[in-house]
Design an enzyme around this catalytic site. Structure first.
Site, short mmCIF file in Angstrom:
data_model
loop_
_atom_site.label_atom_id
_atom_site.label_comp_id
_atom_site.label_asym_id
_atom_site.label_seq_id
_atom_site.Cartn_x
_atom_site.Cartn_y
_atom_site.Cartn_z
N LYS A 91 -5.50 -9.95 -3.40
CA LYS A 91 -4.99 -8.66 -3.85
C LYS A 91 -5.12 -8.51 -5.36
O LYS A 91 -4.73 -9.39 -6.11
CB LYS A 91 -3.52 -8.52 -3.42
CG LYS A 91 -2.82 -7.27 -3.97
CD LYS A 91 -1.43 -7.14 -3.40
CE LYS A 91 -0.65 -6.03 -4.09
NZ LYS A 91 0.67 -5.78 -3.47
N SER A 122 -6.58 -3.46 6.16
CA SER A 122 -6.27 -3.91 7.52
C SER A 122 -6.02 -5.41 7.47
O SER A 122 -6.70 -6.13 6.74
CB SER A 122 -7.42 -3.61 8.49
OG SER A 122 -7.15 -4.19 9.76
N CYS A 145 5.40 -5.49 -7.55
CA CYS A 145 4.21 -6.31 -7.69
C CYS A 145 3.35 -6.12 -8.94
O CYS A 145 3.12 -7.08 -9.69
CB CYS A 145 3.33 -6.13 -6.46
SG CYS A 145 2.92 -4.42 -6.08
N HIS A 186 -4.77 -4.80 -7.21
CA HIS A 186 -3.74 -3.76 -7.40
C HIS A 186 -3.46 -3.48 -8.87
O HIS A 186 -2.34 -3.16 -9.26
CB HIS A 186 -2.45 -4.17 -6.68
CG HIS A 186 -1.55 -2.99 -6.39
ND1 HIS A 186 -0.23 -3.12 -6.03
CD2 HIS A 186 -1.78 -1.65 -6.43
CE1 HIS A 186 0.32 -1.93 -5.85
NE2 HIS A 186 -0.60 -1.02 -6.10
N LYS A 236 13.56 -7.54 -2.98
CA LYS A 236 12.51 -6.79 -3.66
C LYS A 236 13.02 -5.41 -4.09
O LYS A 236 13.72 -4.73 -3.35
CB LYS A 236 11.32 -6.62 -2.71
CG LYS A 236 10.19 -5.77 -3.30
CD LYS A 236 9.05 -5.57 -2.31
CE LYS A 236 7.96 -4.70 -2.92
NZ LYS A 236 6.82 -4.50 -1.99
N ARG A 262 1.98 -9.03 -11.83
CA ARG A 262 0.58 -9.47 -11.87
C ARG A 262 0.00 -9.32 -13.28
O ARG A 262 -0.79 -10.14 -13.72
CB ARG A 262 -0.23 -8.70 -10.83
CG ARG A 262 0.20 -9.04 -9.43
CD ARG A 262 -0.33 -8.09 -8.36
NE ARG A 262 0.37 -8.39 -7.11
CZ ARG A 262 -0.02 -9.33 -6.24
NH1 ARG A 262 -1.12 -10.02 -6.48
NH2 ARG A 262 0.68 -9.55 -5.15
N ASP A 304 2.41 -12.41 -2.02
CA ASP A 304 2.96 -11.06 -2.18
C ASP A 304 4.27 -10.92 -1.40
O ASP A 304 4.29 -11.09 -0.17
CB ASP A 304 1.94 -10.04 -1.68
CG ASP A 304 2.19 -8.65 -2.22
OD1 ASP A 304 3.22 -8.44 -2.87
OD2 ASP A 304 1.35 -7.77 -1.99
N ASP A 305 5.35 -10.60 -2.12
CA ASP A 305 6.67 -10.34 -1.52
C ASP A 305 7.31 -11.58 -0.89
O ASP A 305 8.21 -11.43 -0.05
CB ASP A 305 6.58 -9.23 -0.44
CG ASP A 305 6.42 -7.85 -1.03
OD1 ASP A 305 6.37 -7.72 -2.26
OD2 ASP A 305 6.34 -6.89 -0.24
N ASP A 344 5.13 -12.77 -6.49
CA ASP A 344 5.20 -11.69 -7.48
C ASP A 344 6.55 -11.02 -7.58
O ASP A 344 6.83 -10.31 -8.55
CB ASP A 344 4.11 -10.66 -7.22
CG ASP A 344 4.22 -9.99 -5.85
OD1 ASP A 344 5.04 -10.45 -5.02
OD2 ASP A 344 3.49 -9.01 -5.60
N ASN A 345 7.40 -11.19 -6.59
CA ASN A 345 8.78 -10.67 -6.60
C ASN A 345 9.51 -11.26 -5.43
O ASN A 345 8.93 -12.01 -4.62
CB ASN A 345 8.81 -9.14 -6.56
CG ASN A 345 7.96 -8.52 -5.47
OD1 ASN A 345 6.93 -7.89 -5.75
ND2 ASN A 345 8.33 -8.70 -4.22
N HIS A 375 3.13 -9.19 2.50
CA HIS A 375 3.47 -7.78 2.29
C HIS A 375 3.37 -7.00 3.60
O HIS A 375 2.58 -7.34 4.49
CB HIS A 375 2.49 -7.20 1.26
CG HIS A 375 2.93 -5.91 0.66
ND1 HIS A 375 2.92 -4.71 1.35
CD2 HIS A 375 3.36 -5.60 -0.59
CE1 HIS A 375 3.33 -3.73 0.56
NE2 HIS A 375 3.61 -4.25 -0.62
#
Length: 600
Positions: free
Chosen positions: A135, A164, A70, A137, A303, A74, A30-31, A279-280, A218
């Site tokens: 993840k 968390s 994101c 989402h 991003k 996906r 992610d990211d 994803d990006n 992320h």
């Protein structure tokens, strides 16, 4: 392990060719920026396990996510289709409209509909056991991984950020699925790796599909303290230097290494296709902290933006017995292509597999070129990172970017201009028209929804003291080379090279009055002496740029006084009259300060 060979009647391999069914492990980070990996040029982040994967496989240089954020990407990975077909064009549920937006975003779906056929559903029909660990989402209750073909789901729910990063893995909204029990302080990235290894161990004797979309890297930026201490705590703007982000990247790399080691330990490495992507692009704006989470240079922006830093991502494929290890592939490809590529690992395309917008990358592993095709982007939203609605197309070496607010086009030759510095739109108008027409036809084909004028548009009202501030990020660019620089140490209007470039800002006056106009800019001594013209209605005033302590030393410079005759919406324009000898100027904002009668 139960293994089989299949006689392929279709797909990208030759008809009649027998080929083994492979396990598939798909990492989606992610990211993660393309340049955040050592194998893509980073000298700050430590990614030995991913670098080894690249040495053992094929590394793609021109691979793209189909969206700069994101959830849509996906969708494309799981379905092989452009997310516009499912009306998921922003992260779910997306950023709400705000009064300073000229356009109103189109509504989007808040879940991947169940009628969408995912790669997990196809592989499950072929006898694979399927696991989602990480993840999701793409929807909440009733629209989760288990409703979309996954036998196992760990940590995947409707949230876009982890509840968390450290155990307990819960917040006021609930607990992450499958992580109800965890030792205090356990790090999420480590736990997801352990869950993946446990899955491999439990299912080593049958074909499996392991989809491992990590929450890292992320925001919020969180990492174990002992890993953070391995990096100098001296973040510098415009560099990869954030120690917390570096620790997150290292932790992610360790997690990848654990999974690769499990494949080796269970003698599955030569029976498993491994794919690694993100994803990006990397988060390079203030949302990632005062210096940004990362830096994507030489790629532009990050991003949220349709420039290369926002959409060009890593792809590494390790396919046993195919391709020369350690090679690179410059074929233009995108996240839509992963669906059909994975199908080739599982026997090739077979009825009733769903149609996709992608194609298998399998032939590229053996050096067989694919026919040229275009790839497209449609992002009709205002991103948290500061970008505005737009679209883009890449065909061959050329990329066209379209601004939906103004209809302005930018054209770049990526073979010569990877950083998207020189806009060629005025030099090649025929190519601009051709690519713009192709982009519009594609939008119609996928039923892409466009933004509409915002009826609640109320730009830049005065603050409590009556001051009106016009930041660089909201400027409408009307020239060819001026551009918004979104990095935290800039957030400015830069690239002052073209005479006649202009920008405009709408603002809202509550009442008539006089204002002192200030330009807030940084100007290197080598750029001093250039001049701009500021205009509002019939008022015009030229200003000669004065040197500051540096390009990023933003200082206010008074241009003069102007009068606003009536309340309501007004438009102020800034035009470059004489460019500097070197483009070392950045405008942070324009400020209108009210002048009280009888004094300033």
């Amino acid at each position: 392990m139960v293994w089989a060979t299949v006689l392929l009647a279709s797909g990208s391999v030759s008809a009649g060719e027998e080929r083994q069914l492979f396990n598939v492990v798909l990492f989606v980070i992610d990211d993660l920026g393309q340049r955040d990996l050592g194998c893509y040029g980073s000298t700050f982040y430590r990614t030995p396990h991913i670098d080894r994967l690249a040495r053992e496989g094929i590394r793609f240089t021109d691979f793209y996510a189909v969206c700069p954020v994101c959830s849509p990407t996906r969708v494309s990975i799981l379905t092989g289709q452009y997310p516009q077909r499912w009306n998921i064009t922003d992260w779910i549920p997306g950023r709400k409209d705000q009064p300073d937006q000229r356009l109103q975003r189109p509504s989007i779906r808040t879940e991947l509909p169940l009628e969408a056929v995912t790669i997990a559903e196809v592989l499950k029909r072929r006898g694979y056991v399927t696991a989602h660990i990480g993840k999701w989402h793409l929807g909440g209750k009733g629209f989760g991984p288990k409703e979309q073909g996954f036998d196992i789901n760990v940590a995947g729910d409707e949230t876009g950020t982890p509840r968390s990063y450290f155990a307990p893995f819960r917040n006021k909204g609930g607990v992450m699925p499958g992580l109800e029990e965890a030792p205090e302080g356990e790090y999420l990235t480590d736990r997801l790796a352990a869950e993946a290894v446990r899955f491999i161990s439990a299912h080593k004797d049958r074909p499996f599909f392991l989809y491992l979309p990590h929450y890292a890297v992320h925001t919020p930026l969180r990492a174990p303290a002992e890993r953070i201490r391995r990096y100098p705590n001296q973040p510098r703007p415009g560099t990869q230097s954030n120690p917390v982000y570096a620790a997150m990247v290292e932790s992610m790399d360790d997690a990848v290494g654990q999974v690769l080691q499990a494949l080796a330990d269970y003698r599955l490495a030569d029976k498993t296709v491994v794919l690694f992507t993100s994803d990006n692009g990397g988060l390079a704006t203030r949302e990632g902290g005062p210096t940004g989470a990362t830096y994507n240079g030489p790629l532009r922006a990050g991003k949220g933006f349709l420039y290369e830093g926002g959409v060009r991502v890593p792809l590494i494929i390790r396919w046993p017995g195919r391709g020369k290890p350690g090679t690179t592939c410059a074929e233009v490809a995108c996240s839509n292509d992963l669906f059909d590529t994975i199908l080739d690992a599982a026997g090739g395309r077979q009825p009733p597999d769903p149609p996709t917008d992608g194609r298998s990358l399998f032939p590229l592993l053996d050096g067989k070129p694919l026919s040229e095709r275009a790839i497209y982007w449609h992002y009709p939203h205002y991103a948290n990172q500061g970008s505005r609605p737009g679209g883009a197309i890449r065909r061959g070496r050329y990329k066209l970017v379209e601004d939906y607010e103004t209809g302005r086009h930018e054209l770049y030759d990526l073979s010569r201009d990877l950083s998207e510095e020189k806009n060629l739109a005025t030099e090649q108008p025929d190519l601009v028209r051709q690519l713009a027409s192709e982009l519009e036809k594609w939008r119609q084909q996928v039923d892409a929804r466009m933004p509409r004028p915002n009826p609640q548009y109320r730009p830049h009202p005065p603050d409590a003291n009556g001051t009106i501030t016009l930041p660089a990020r909201t400027a409408l660019i009307h020239g060819q080379q001026w551009r918004f620089e979104p990095l935290p140490h800039q957030e400015s209007l830069g690239h002052w090279v073209q005479t006649g470039d202009s920008a405009s800002w709408d603002f809202t006056a509550i009442q008539p009055g006089r204002f002192r106009l200030e330009l807030v800019y940084g100007c290197h001594s080598n750029a001093a002496g250039a001049s701009v013209e500021v205009s509002l209605d019939s008022w015009r005033q030229q200003h000669t740029l004065q040197a500051t302590a540096g390009t990023h030393d933003y200082q206010p410079h008074v241009v003069g006084e102007l009068k606003v005759d009536q309340p309501g919406r007004h438009t102020l324009t800034l035009k470059l009259v004489r460019p500097p000898s070197r483009p070392l100027v950045e405008l942070r904002s324009i400020v209108l300060r009210p002048v009280k009668d009888g004094g300033r």
